[in-house]
Design a protein around this motif. Structure first.
Motif, PDB file in Angstrom:
ATOM      1  N   UNK A 127       0.818  -1.212   0.000  1.00  0.00           N
ATOM      2  CA  UNK A 127       0.000   0.000   0.000  1.00  0.00           C
ATOM      3  C   UNK A 127       0.848   1.257   0.000  1.00  0.00           C
ATOM      4  N   UNK A 128       1.977   1.215   0.695  1.00  0.00           N
ATOM      5  CA  UNK A 128       2.899   2.351   0.640  1.00  0.00           C
ATOM      6  C   UNK A 128       3.403   2.545  -0.786  1.00  0.00           C
ATOM      7  N   UNK A 129       3.800   1.461  -1.443  1.00  0.00           N
ATOM      8  CA  UNK A 129       4.317   1.562  -2.812  1.00  0.00           C
ATOM      9  C   UNK A 129       3.248   2.098  -3.755  1.00  0.00           C
ATOM     10  N   UNK A 130       1.992   1.700  -3.550  1.00  0.00           N
ATOM     11  CA  UNK A 130       0.910   2.224  -4.379  1.00  0.00           C
ATOM     12  C   UNK A 130       0.735   3.720  -4.201  1.00  0.00           C
ATOM     13  N   UNK A 131       0.800   4.189  -2.962  1.00  0.00           N
ATOM     14  CA  UNK A 131       0.686   5.631  -2.702  1.00  0.00           C
ATOM     15  C   UNK A 131       1.903   6.380  -3.241  1.00  0.00           C
ATOM     16  N   UNK A 132       3.065   5.736  -3.195  1.00  0.00           N
ATOM     17  CA  UNK A 132       4.282   6.335  -3.744  1.00  0.00           C
ATOM     18  C   UNK A 132       4.156   6.496  -5.265  1.00  0.00           C
ATOM     19  N   UNK A 133       3.626   5.466  -5.934  1.00  0.00           N
ATOM     20  CA  UNK A 133       3.426   5.548  -7.382  1.00  0.00           C
ATOM     21  C   UNK A 133       2.491   6.702  -7.727  1.00  0.00           C
ATOM     22  N   UNK A 134       1.420   6.845  -6.955  1.00  0.00           N
ATOM     23  CA  UNK A 134       0.486   7.941  -7.174  1.00  0.00           C
ATOM     24  C   UNK A 134       1.173   9.287  -6.993  1.00  0.00           C
ATOM     25  N   UNK A 135       2.016   9.387  -5.972  1.00  0.00           N
ATOM     26  CA  UNK A 135       2.729  10.638  -5.712  1.00  0.00           C
ATOM     27  C   UNK A 135       3.658  10.994  -6.875  1.00  0.00           C
ATOM     28  N   UNK A 136       4.294   9.993  -7.472  1.00  0.00           N
ATOM     29  CA  UNK A 136       5.164  10.247  -8.628  1.00  0.00           C
ATOM     30  C   UNK A 136       4.384  10.936  -9.745  1.00  0.00           C
ATOM     31  N   UNK A 137       3.192  10.423 -10.042  1.00  0.00           N
ATOM     32  CA  UNK A 137       2.357  11.030 -11.084  1.00  0.00           C
ATOM     33  C   UNK A 137       1.943  12.449 -10.716  1.00  0.00           C
ATOM     34  N   UNK A 138       1.519  12.626  -9.479  1.00  0.00           N
ATOM     35  CA  UNK A 138       1.021  13.937  -9.070  1.00  0.00           C
ATOM     36  C   UNK A 138       2.113  14.995  -9.147  1.00  0.00           C
ATOM     37  N   UNK A 139       3.336  14.623  -8.847  1.00  0.00           N
ATOM     38  CA  UNK A 139       4.441  15.582  -8.934  1.00  0.00           C
ATOM     39  C   UNK A 139       4.684  15.980 -10.390  1.00  0.00           C
ATOM     40  N   UNK A 140       4.698  15.009 -11.291  1.00  0.00           N
ATOM     41  CA  UNK A 140       4.877  15.305 -12.716  1.00  0.00           C
ATOM     42  C   UNK A 140       3.767  16.222 -13.206  1.00  0.00           C
ATOM     43  N   UNK A 141       2.518  15.873 -12.884  1.00  0.00           N
ATOM     44  CA  UNK A 141       1.387  16.666 -13.360  1.00  0.00           C
ATOM     45  C   UNK A 141       1.389  18.068 -12.755  1.00  0.00           C
ATOM     46  N   UNK A 142       1.802  18.173 -11.493  1.00  0.00           N
ATOM     47  CA  UNK A 142       1.855  19.492 -10.853  1.00  0.00           C
ATOM     48  C   UNK A 142       2.913  20.374 -11.503  1.00  0.00           C
ATOM     49  N   UNK A 143       4.072  19.798 -11.836  1.00  0.00           N
ATOM     50  CA  UNK A 143       5.121  20.569 -12.509  1.00  0.00           C
ATOM     51  C   UNK A 143       4.624  21.143 -13.831  1.00  0.00           C
TER      52      UNK A 143
END
Length: 466
Positions: free
Chosen positions: A305-321
Protein backbone atom coordinates in the motif's frame (compact mmCIF):
# COMPACT_ATOMS: atom_id res chain seq x y z
CA UNK A 1 -13.23 10.83 19.67
CA UNK A 2 -9.75 10.86 18.11
CA UNK A 3 -8.52 7.58 16.72
CA UNK A 4 -5.58 5.81 18.33
CA UNK A 5 -2.18 6.63 16.79
CA UNK A 6 0.89 4.77 18.07
CA UNK A 7 4.58 5.43 17.53
CA UNK A 8 7.18 2.76 16.98
CA UNK A 9 9.67 4.33 19.34
CA UNK A 10 7.15 4.15 22.21
CA UNK A 11 6.62 0.43 21.59
CA UNK A 12 10.40 -0.09 21.50
CA UNK A 13 10.61 1.73 24.84
CA UNK A 14 8.41 -0.99 26.33
CA UNK A 15 11.16 -3.48 25.47
CA UNK A 16 9.82 -4.80 22.17
CA UNK A 17 12.65 -6.09 19.94
CA UNK A 18 13.51 -4.61 16.55
CA UNK A 19 11.72 -6.38 13.72
CA UNK A 20 8.27 -7.01 12.24
CA UNK A 21 6.61 -7.29 15.66
CA UNK A 22 6.63 -3.50 16.09
CA UNK A 23 4.82 -2.73 12.82
CA UNK A 24 2.47 -5.66 13.43
CA UNK A 25 1.64 -4.41 16.91
CA UNK A 26 0.96 -0.90 15.61
CA UNK A 27 -1.24 -2.19 12.80
CA UNK A 28 -3.31 -4.51 15.00
CA UNK A 29 -3.77 -2.14 17.95
CA UNK A 30 -4.69 0.86 15.77
CA UNK A 31 -7.27 -1.29 13.98
CA UNK A 32 -8.77 -3.27 16.87
CA UNK A 33 -8.46 -0.67 19.65
CA UNK A 34 -8.79 2.49 17.58
CA UNK A 35 -11.06 4.28 20.07
CA UNK A 36 -9.24 3.13 23.22
CA UNK A 37 -6.97 5.39 25.25
CA UNK A 38 -3.28 5.14 24.43
CA UNK A 39 -2.41 4.42 28.08
CA UNK A 40 -4.72 1.37 28.12
CA UNK A 41 -3.30 0.06 24.85
CA UNK A 42 0.31 0.49 25.97
CA UNK A 43 -0.42 -1.39 29.21
CA UNK A 44 -1.94 -4.20 27.18
CA UNK A 45 1.15 -4.36 24.96
CA UNK A 46 3.30 -4.45 28.10
CA UNK A 47 1.32 -7.46 29.38
CA UNK A 48 1.69 -9.31 26.07
CA UNK A 49 5.45 -8.70 26.13
CA UNK A 50 5.71 -9.99 29.71
CA UNK A 51 3.80 -13.23 29.06
CA UNK A 52 3.42 -13.95 25.31
CA UNK A 53 2.52 -17.61 25.96
CA UNK A 54 -0.67 -16.55 27.74
CA UNK A 55 -1.79 -14.54 24.70
CA UNK A 56 -0.58 -16.89 21.94
CA UNK A 57 -4.10 -18.12 21.15
CA UNK A 58 -5.88 -14.81 21.62
CA UNK A 59 -8.01 -13.92 18.59
CA UNK A 60 -6.60 -10.37 18.40
CA UNK A 61 -3.34 -10.30 20.33
CA UNK A 62 -2.15 -13.77 19.30
CA UNK A 63 -0.30 -12.58 16.23
CA UNK A 64 1.73 -10.14 18.34
CA UNK A 65 2.40 -12.78 20.97
CA UNK A 66 3.55 -15.32 18.41
CA UNK A 67 6.21 -12.90 17.21
CA UNK A 68 7.62 -12.78 20.73
CA UNK A 69 7.82 -16.55 21.22
CA UNK A 70 11.02 -18.46 20.35
CA UNK A 71 11.01 -19.45 16.70
CA UNK A 72 11.44 -22.99 15.49
CA UNK A 73 13.75 -23.46 12.53
CA UNK A 74 11.57 -22.65 9.49
CA UNK A 75 11.10 -25.24 6.82
CA UNK A 76 8.95 -24.38 3.85
CA UNK A 77 5.97 -26.66 3.49
CA UNK A 78 5.48 -28.43 0.20
CA UNK A 79 2.16 -27.36 -1.32
CA UNK A 80 0.33 -29.29 -4.02
CA UNK A 81 -1.93 -27.66 -6.58
CA UNK A 82 -5.55 -28.73 -6.78
CA UNK A 83 -6.35 -31.22 -9.53
CA UNK A 84 -9.05 -28.94 -10.91
CA UNK A 85 -8.93 -25.18 -10.66
CA UNK A 86 -11.62 -22.64 -9.88
CA UNK A 87 -13.61 -21.48 -12.88
CA UNK A 88 -12.52 -18.26 -14.55
CA UNK A 89 -14.00 -16.24 -17.41
CA UNK A 90 -11.88 -15.34 -20.45
CA UNK A 91 -12.64 -12.19 -22.41
CA UNK A 92 -11.33 -11.89 -25.97
CA UNK A 93 -9.86 -15.37 -25.86
CA UNK A 94 -9.30 -15.50 -29.62
CA UNK A 95 -6.45 -12.99 -29.24
CA UNK A 96 -4.81 -14.43 -26.11
CA UNK A 97 -1.68 -16.57 -26.45
CA UNK A 98 -1.73 -20.10 -25.05
CA UNK A 99 1.11 -19.44 -22.60
CA UNK A 100 -1.00 -16.79 -20.84
CA UNK A 101 -3.95 -19.19 -20.70
CA UNK A 102 -1.71 -21.88 -19.20
CA UNK A 103 -0.50 -19.48 -16.49
CA UNK A 104 -4.10 -18.65 -15.60
CA UNK A 105 -5.06 -22.34 -15.43
CA UNK A 106 -2.13 -22.86 -13.07
CA UNK A 107 -3.13 -19.93 -10.84
CA UNK A 108 -6.69 -21.24 -10.70
CA UNK A 109 -5.39 -24.46 -9.10
CA UNK A 110 -3.88 -22.72 -6.07
CA UNK A 111 -5.46 -23.93 -2.80
CA UNK A 112 -6.21 -20.31 -1.86
CA UNK A 113 -7.85 -19.39 -5.21
CA UNK A 114 -11.61 -18.77 -5.17
CA UNK A 115 -12.33 -16.98 -8.49
CA UNK A 116 -10.55 -15.56 -11.52
CA UNK A 117 -10.80 -13.81 -14.87
CA UNK A 118 -8.55 -13.12 -17.86
CA UNK A 119 -8.70 -9.79 -19.68
CA UNK A 120 -8.59 -9.40 -23.49
CA UNK A 121 -5.14 -7.74 -23.46
CA UNK A 122 -3.59 -10.70 -21.61
CA UNK A 123 -0.13 -12.08 -22.33
CA UNK A 124 2.39 -14.20 -20.42
CA UNK A 125 4.24 -12.79 -17.41
CA UNK A 126 5.71 -14.10 -14.15
CA UNK A 127 3.32 -15.62 -11.64
CA UNK A 128 -0.06 -14.39 -12.86
CA UNK A 129 -0.21 -13.55 -16.56
CA UNK A 130 -0.41 -9.87 -17.44
CA UNK A 131 -4.14 -9.25 -17.62
CA UNK A 132 -4.86 -11.89 -15.00
CA UNK A 133 -7.30 -11.31 -12.13
CA UNK A 134 -7.38 -13.70 -9.18
CA UNK A 135 -9.41 -13.62 -5.98
CA UNK A 136 -7.96 -15.52 -3.02
CA UNK A 137 -9.03 -16.40 0.49
CA UNK A 138 -7.08 -14.37 3.08
CA UNK A 139 -3.84 -14.60 1.07
CA UNK A 140 -1.77 -12.20 -1.01
CA UNK A 141 0.57 -13.29 -3.82
CA UNK A 142 3.44 -10.82 -4.33
CA UNK A 143 3.94 -11.92 -7.94
CA UNK A 144 0.17 -11.78 -8.38
CA UNK A 145 0.58 -8.04 -7.89
CA UNK A 146 3.80 -7.83 -9.87
CA UNK A 147 7.19 -6.19 -9.59
CA UNK A 148 5.98 -2.70 -10.48
CA UNK A 149 3.58 -2.35 -7.55
CA UNK A 150 0.89 0.27 -8.09
CA UNK A 151 1.77 0.84 -11.75
CA UNK A 152 -0.72 3.50 -12.61
CA UNK A 153 -2.43 5.67 -15.20
CA UNK A 154 -3.08 9.34 -14.53
CA UNK A 155 -4.85 11.80 -16.84
CA UNK A 156 -5.16 15.54 -16.25
CA UNK A 157 -7.61 17.43 -18.46
CA UNK A 158 -7.04 21.15 -19.17
CA UNK A 159 -9.51 23.62 -20.65
CA UNK A 160 -7.02 24.53 -23.38
CA UNK A 161 -7.50 24.24 -27.14
CA UNK A 162 -5.36 21.24 -28.18
CA UNK A 163 -4.49 23.08 -31.41
CA UNK A 164 -1.81 24.70 -29.27
CA UNK A 165 0.07 21.38 -29.36
CA UNK A 166 0.74 22.13 -33.03
CA UNK A 167 1.06 25.90 -32.79
CA UNK A 168 3.46 25.75 -29.82
CA UNK A 169 4.93 22.30 -30.37
CA UNK A 170 8.47 23.24 -29.28
CA UNK A 171 7.13 24.79 -26.06
CA UNK A 172 5.27 21.60 -25.11
CA UNK A 173 8.26 19.43 -26.06
CA UNK A 174 10.58 21.53 -23.92
CA UNK A 175 8.31 21.57 -20.87
CA UNK A 176 7.71 17.81 -21.11
CA UNK A 177 11.43 17.13 -21.33
CA UNK A 178 12.29 19.39 -18.39
CA UNK A 179 9.56 18.02 -16.10
CA UNK A 180 10.31 14.32 -16.58
CA UNK A 181 13.10 11.84 -15.91
CA UNK A 182 13.04 8.34 -17.42
CA UNK A 183 15.09 5.17 -16.98
CA UNK A 184 15.41 2.16 -14.70
CA UNK A 185 18.16 3.47 -12.43
CA UNK A 186 17.74 7.20 -12.97
CA UNK A 187 17.46 9.52 -9.96
CA UNK A 188 17.10 13.25 -9.41
CA UNK A 189 20.03 15.04 -7.81
CA UNK A 190 17.58 16.80 -5.51
CA UNK A 191 14.58 15.11 -3.93
CA UNK A 192 11.03 16.40 -4.18
CA UNK A 193 9.04 16.92 -1.01
CA UNK A 194 5.93 14.82 -0.46
CA UNK A 195 4.10 13.48 2.58
CA UNK A 196 4.49 9.91 1.32
CA UNK A 197 8.19 10.06 2.26
CA UNK A 198 7.22 10.72 5.89
CA UNK A 199 5.16 7.55 6.23
CA UNK A 200 5.77 5.47 9.36
CA UNK A 201 6.30 2.32 7.30
CA UNK A 202 9.76 3.55 6.33
CA UNK A 203 10.73 3.42 10.03
CA UNK A 204 8.74 0.38 11.11
CA UNK A 205 9.48 -2.16 8.34
CA UNK A 206 13.16 -3.14 8.29
CA UNK A 207 13.29 -3.66 4.50
CA UNK A 208 12.02 -0.15 3.82
CA UNK A 209 14.54 1.65 6.01
CA UNK A 210 17.27 1.16 3.45
CA UNK A 211 15.02 2.15 0.54
CA UNK A 212 13.80 5.53 1.70
CA UNK A 213 16.75 7.56 0.38
CA UNK A 214 16.54 6.16 -3.13
CA UNK A 215 12.76 6.46 -3.09
CA UNK A 216 13.14 10.16 -2.29
CA UNK A 217 15.55 10.69 -5.20
CA UNK A 218 13.30 8.81 -7.64
CA UNK A 219 10.07 10.49 -6.56
CA UNK A 220 8.48 12.11 -9.62
CA UNK A 221 10.44 10.03 -12.14
CA UNK A 222 9.33 7.33 -14.57
CA UNK A 223 10.69 3.91 -15.49
CA UNK A 224 11.66 2.36 -18.79
CA UNK A 225 9.79 -0.04 -21.09
CA UNK A 226 6.21 1.03 -21.75
CA UNK A 227 6.17 3.90 -19.27
CA UNK A 228 5.39 7.31 -20.74
CA UNK A 229 4.23 10.88 -20.22
CA UNK A 230 2.43 12.44 -23.15
CA UNK A 231 0.44 15.42 -24.32
CA UNK A 232 -2.66 14.73 -26.37
CA UNK A 233 -6.25 15.49 -27.23
CA UNK A 234 -9.15 14.56 -24.95
CA UNK A 235 -12.57 14.15 -26.59
CA UNK A 236 -15.75 14.00 -24.54
CA UNK A 237 -18.83 13.26 -26.66
CA UNK A 238 -21.51 13.28 -23.98
CA UNK A 239 -21.77 14.68 -20.48
CA UNK A 240 -21.33 12.02 -17.80
CA UNK A 241 -22.23 12.71 -14.16
CA UNK A 242 -19.31 10.62 -12.86
CA UNK A 243 -16.64 12.15 -15.10
CA UNK A 244 -18.08 15.63 -14.64
CA UNK A 245 -16.80 17.17 -17.88
CA UNK A 246 -18.89 18.92 -20.53
CA UNK A 247 -18.79 17.59 -24.09
CA UNK A 248 -15.87 19.08 -25.98
CA UNK A 249 -12.25 18.76 -27.03
CA UNK A 250 -9.57 19.48 -24.44
CA UNK A 251 -5.84 19.27 -23.94
CA UNK A 252 -4.77 16.24 -21.90
CA UNK A 253 -1.66 15.10 -20.05
CA UNK A 254 -1.44 11.31 -19.64
CA UNK A 255 1.20 9.39 -17.68
CA UNK A 256 1.93 5.72 -17.08
CA UNK A 257 4.49 4.48 -14.54
CA UNK A 258 4.76 2.79 -11.17
CA UNK A 259 6.66 2.60 -7.90
CA UNK A 260 10.21 2.51 -9.30
CA UNK A 261 12.95 0.74 -7.30
CA UNK A 262 10.85 0.84 -4.14
CA UNK A 263 8.15 -1.42 -5.58
CA UNK A 264 10.63 -3.78 -7.21
CA UNK A 265 12.54 -4.28 -3.96
CA UNK A 266 9.32 -4.97 -2.03
CA UNK A 267 8.06 -7.44 -4.65
CA UNK A 268 11.30 -9.39 -4.90
CA UNK A 269 11.92 -9.54 -1.15
CA UNK A 270 8.46 -10.80 -0.22
CA UNK A 271 8.35 -13.22 -3.14
CA UNK A 272 11.51 -14.81 -1.74
CA UNK A 273 9.88 -14.97 1.69
CA UNK A 274 6.72 -16.54 0.25
CA UNK A 275 8.72 -19.13 -1.67
CA UNK A 276 10.57 -20.08 1.49
CA UNK A 277 7.32 -20.56 3.38
CA UNK A 278 5.52 -22.48 0.62
CA UNK A 279 7.21 -24.59 -1.99
CA UNK A 280 5.01 -24.94 -5.04
CA UNK A 281 5.80 -27.20 -8.00
CA UNK A 282 7.57 -25.91 -11.13
CA UNK A 283 6.68 -22.46 -12.40
CA UNK A 284 3.84 -22.27 -9.89
CA UNK A 285 6.60 -21.36 -7.44
CA UNK A 286 6.15 -17.78 -8.67
CA UNK A 287 2.62 -17.90 -7.20
CA UNK A 288 3.75 -18.50 -3.60
CA UNK A 289 1.52 -16.58 -1.21
CA UNK A 290 1.56 -15.02 2.23
CA UNK A 291 -1.40 -15.27 4.59
CA UNK A 292 -2.87 -12.06 5.89
CA UNK A 293 -2.93 -13.71 9.31
CA UNK A 294 0.87 -14.10 9.11
CA UNK A 295 3.41 -11.48 10.11
CA UNK A 296 5.04 -11.50 6.69
CA UNK A 297 1.68 -11.13 4.97
CA UNK A 298 0.70 -8.14 7.10
CA UNK A 299 4.09 -6.59 6.47
CA UNK A 300 3.85 -7.07 2.70
CA UNK A 301 0.32 -5.62 2.68
CA UNK A 302 1.54 -2.49 4.45
CA UNK A 303 4.55 -2.18 2.12
CA UNK A 304 2.40 -2.76 -0.99
CA UNK A 305 0.00 0.00 0.00
CA UNK A 306 2.90 2.35 0.64
CA UNK A 307 4.32 1.56 -2.81
CA UNK A 308 0.91 2.22 -4.38
CA UNK A 309 0.69 5.63 -2.70
CA UNK A 310 4.28 6.34 -3.74
CA UNK A 311 3.43 5.55 -7.38
CA UNK A 312 0.49 7.94 -7.17
CA UNK A 313 2.73 10.64 -5.71
CA UNK A 314 5.16 10.25 -8.63
CA UNK A 315 2.36 11.03 -11.08
CA UNK A 316 1.02 13.94 -9.07
CA UNK A 317 4.44 15.58 -8.93
CA UNK A 318 4.88 15.30 -12.72
CA UNK A 319 1.39 16.67 -13.36
CA UNK A 320 1.85 19.49 -10.85
CA UNK A 321 5.12 20.57 -12.51
CA UNK A 322 3.54 20.76 -15.94
CA UNK A 323 0.34 22.41 -14.69
CA UNK A 324 2.51 25.10 -13.09
CA UNK A 325 4.31 25.70 -16.38
CA UNK A 326 0.97 25.95 -18.18
CA UNK A 327 -0.27 28.35 -15.54
CA UNK A 328 -3.53 26.42 -15.40
CA UNK A 329 -5.20 23.98 -13.03
CA UNK A 330 -6.73 20.83 -14.52
CA UNK A 331 -10.52 20.80 -14.75
CA UNK A 332 -10.61 17.03 -14.38
CA UNK A 333 -8.45 14.08 -13.38
CA UNK A 334 -8.82 10.34 -13.83
CA UNK A 335 -6.36 7.79 -12.41
CA UNK A 336 -6.14 4.13 -11.47
CA UNK A 337 -3.70 1.44 -10.35
CA UNK A 338 -3.44 -1.71 -12.44
CA UNK A 339 -0.82 -3.78 -10.53
CA UNK A 340 -2.28 -4.14 -7.07
CA UNK A 341 -4.34 -6.21 -4.64
CA UNK A 342 -7.54 -5.03 -2.99
CA UNK A 343 -9.84 -6.30 -0.25
CA UNK A 344 -13.19 -6.59 -2.02
CA UNK A 345 -16.50 -8.39 -1.67
CA UNK A 346 -16.82 -11.43 -3.95
CA UNK A 347 -20.24 -13.08 -3.67
CA UNK A 348 -20.75 -11.40 -0.31
CA UNK A 349 -17.43 -12.50 1.22
CA UNK A 350 -14.28 -10.41 1.63
CA UNK A 351 -11.55 -11.67 -0.70
CA UNK A 352 -8.15 -10.46 -1.85
CA UNK A 353 -8.51 -9.49 -5.52
CA UNK A 354 -5.22 -9.35 -7.44
CA UNK A 355 -5.20 -7.36 -10.67
CA UNK A 356 -1.91 -7.79 -12.49
CA UNK A 357 -2.21 -5.58 -15.53
CA UNK A 358 -5.97 -5.12 -15.13
CA UNK A 359 -8.04 -2.00 -14.52
CA UNK A 360 -10.51 -1.81 -11.60
CA UNK A 361 -13.97 -1.57 -13.16
CA UNK A 362 -16.42 -1.54 -10.28
CA UNK A 363 -19.79 0.09 -10.85
CA UNK A 364 -19.22 3.72 -11.96
CA UNK A 365 -15.46 3.54 -11.21
CA UNK A 366 -13.45 5.62 -13.68
CA UNK A 367 -10.27 4.38 -15.32
CA UNK A 368 -8.00 4.84 -18.34
CA UNK A 369 -7.12 2.17 -20.88
CA UNK A 370 -4.34 3.34 -23.23
CA UNK A 371 -3.67 2.04 -26.74
CA UNK A 372 -0.16 2.63 -28.08
CA UNK A 373 1.92 5.69 -28.93
CA UNK A 374 -0.21 6.20 -32.07
CA UNK A 375 -3.52 4.61 -31.01
CA UNK A 376 -6.20 6.27 -28.88
CA UNK A 377 -6.72 5.47 -25.24
CA UNK A 378 -10.11 5.34 -23.56
CA UNK A 379 -11.59 6.96 -20.47
CA UNK A 380 -13.95 4.32 -19.15
CA UNK A 381 -16.56 3.83 -16.45
CA UNK A 382 -16.86 0.39 -14.89
CA UNK A 383 -20.03 -1.66 -15.03
CA UNK A 384 -19.25 -3.83 -11.99
CA UNK A 385 -19.43 -7.10 -13.95
CA UNK A 386 -19.09 -10.02 -11.55
CA UNK A 387 -17.75 -12.40 -14.22
CA UNK A 388 -14.64 -10.21 -14.55
CA UNK A 389 -14.38 -9.57 -10.80
CA UNK A 390 -15.17 -5.93 -11.64
CA UNK A 391 -12.07 -5.65 -13.84
CA UNK A 392 -11.14 -4.66 -17.40
CA UNK A 393 -8.07 -4.59 -19.64
CA UNK A 394 -5.24 -2.22 -18.73
CA UNK A 395 -4.19 -1.45 -22.30
CA UNK A 396 -3.96 -2.88 -25.80
CA UNK A 397 -1.62 -5.64 -24.61
CA UNK A 398 1.48 -6.92 -26.37
CA UNK A 399 1.17 -9.19 -29.39
CA UNK A 400 4.98 -9.36 -29.85
CA UNK A 401 7.69 -9.91 -27.27
CA UNK A 402 10.28 -7.17 -27.02
CA UNK A 403 12.84 -9.34 -28.79
CA UNK A 404 10.44 -10.17 -31.62
CA UNK A 405 9.59 -6.50 -32.05
CA UNK A 406 13.25 -5.50 -32.19
CA UNK A 407 13.91 -8.17 -34.82
CA UNK A 408 10.92 -7.49 -37.07
CA UNK A 409 10.18 -3.74 -36.88
CA UNK A 410 12.46 -1.23 -38.57
CA UNK A 411 13.21 2.37 -37.64
CA UNK A 412 11.87 3.38 -41.02
CA UNK A 413 8.52 1.71 -40.33
CA UNK A 414 8.27 3.34 -36.90
CA UNK A 415 9.09 6.77 -38.36
CA UNK A 416 6.53 6.31 -41.12
CA UNK A 417 3.84 5.26 -38.61
CA UNK A 418 4.52 8.24 -36.35
CA UNK A 419 4.33 10.67 -39.25
CA UNK A 420 1.09 9.10 -40.50
CA UNK A 421 -0.56 9.71 -37.11
CA UNK A 422 1.03 13.11 -36.47
CA UNK A 423 2.86 11.97 -33.34
CA UNK A 424 6.13 13.44 -32.07
CA UNK A 425 8.16 10.80 -30.17
CA UNK A 426 10.88 11.70 -27.65
CA UNK A 427 12.81 8.57 -26.71
CA UNK A 428 11.10 5.21 -27.11
CA UNK A 429 12.39 2.22 -29.05
CA UNK A 430 11.36 -0.43 -31.54
CA UNK A 431 10.23 -2.69 -28.70
CA UNK A 432 7.48 -0.14 -27.99
CA UNK A 433 6.49 0.46 -31.61
CA UNK A 434 2.71 0.42 -32.27
CA UNK A 435 3.08 -2.78 -34.31
CA UNK A 436 4.15 -4.65 -31.14
CA UNK A 437 0.68 -4.13 -29.63
CA UNK A 438 -2.77 -5.60 -30.18
CA UNK A 439 -5.50 -3.58 -31.83
CA UNK A 440 -7.00 -1.48 -29.03
CA UNK A 441 -10.33 -1.34 -30.90
CA UNK A 442 -10.62 -5.13 -30.80
CA UNK A 443 -9.70 -5.17 -27.13
CA UNK A 444 -12.42 -2.64 -26.33
CA UNK A 445 -14.90 -4.63 -28.45
CA UNK A 446 -14.15 -7.71 -26.32
CA UNK A 447 -15.05 -5.93 -23.09
CA UNK A 448 -18.23 -4.06 -23.91
CA UNK A 449 -19.89 -5.78 -20.95
CA UNK A 450 -17.17 -4.60 -18.57
CA UNK A 451 -16.90 -0.85 -19.19
CA UNK A 452 -18.67 2.08 -20.83
CA UNK A 453 -16.54 4.50 -22.86
CA UNK A 454 -16.97 8.10 -21.69
CA UNK A 455 -14.05 9.74 -23.51
CA UNK A 456 -10.95 9.24 -25.65
CA UNK A 457 -7.36 10.38 -25.42
CA UNK A 458 -5.26 10.66 -28.60
CA UNK A 459 -1.45 10.98 -28.14
CA UNK A 460 0.38 13.82 -29.91
CA UNK A 461 3.70 14.39 -28.10
CA UNK A 462 5.09 11.26 -26.41
CA UNK A 463 8.00 11.05 -23.97
CA UNK A 464 9.53 7.66 -23.12
CA UNK A 465 12.85 6.25 -21.97
CA UNK A 466 15.67 6.23 -24.49
Amino acid sequence: MAKLKLRGKDIRALGYPEGPVISIAMNIMEKEYKFEKEEVVMNLLREVLAAPVEYANDAVLGLIAQQLLPKQSPEGAEVSLNQTGVAFTVFGGQNIEQSAMNQMYQAAKLPVAVAGALMPDAHAGYGLPIGGVLATENAVIPYGVGVDIGCRMCLSVFDIDPKELIQKEQYFIRELKEATLFGGGRQFQQSSEHEVLDRAEFDEIPLLKGLQGRAARQLGSSGSGNHFVEWGTVEIDEADPVLGLKPGIYLGLLSHSGSRALGAAIANHYTRVARQKRRLPGEANNLAWLGLDEAEGIEYWMAMNLAGDYASACHHIIHAKLATQLGRKPIGRVENHHNFAWKEQVEGVERIVHRKGATPAGKDVLGIIPGSMTAPGYIVKGRGETASLSSAAHGAGRKMSRTAAMNSITHELLKETLEKHGVKLMGGGLDEAPQAYKNIGEVMQSQQDLVDIVGRFTPKIVRMDG
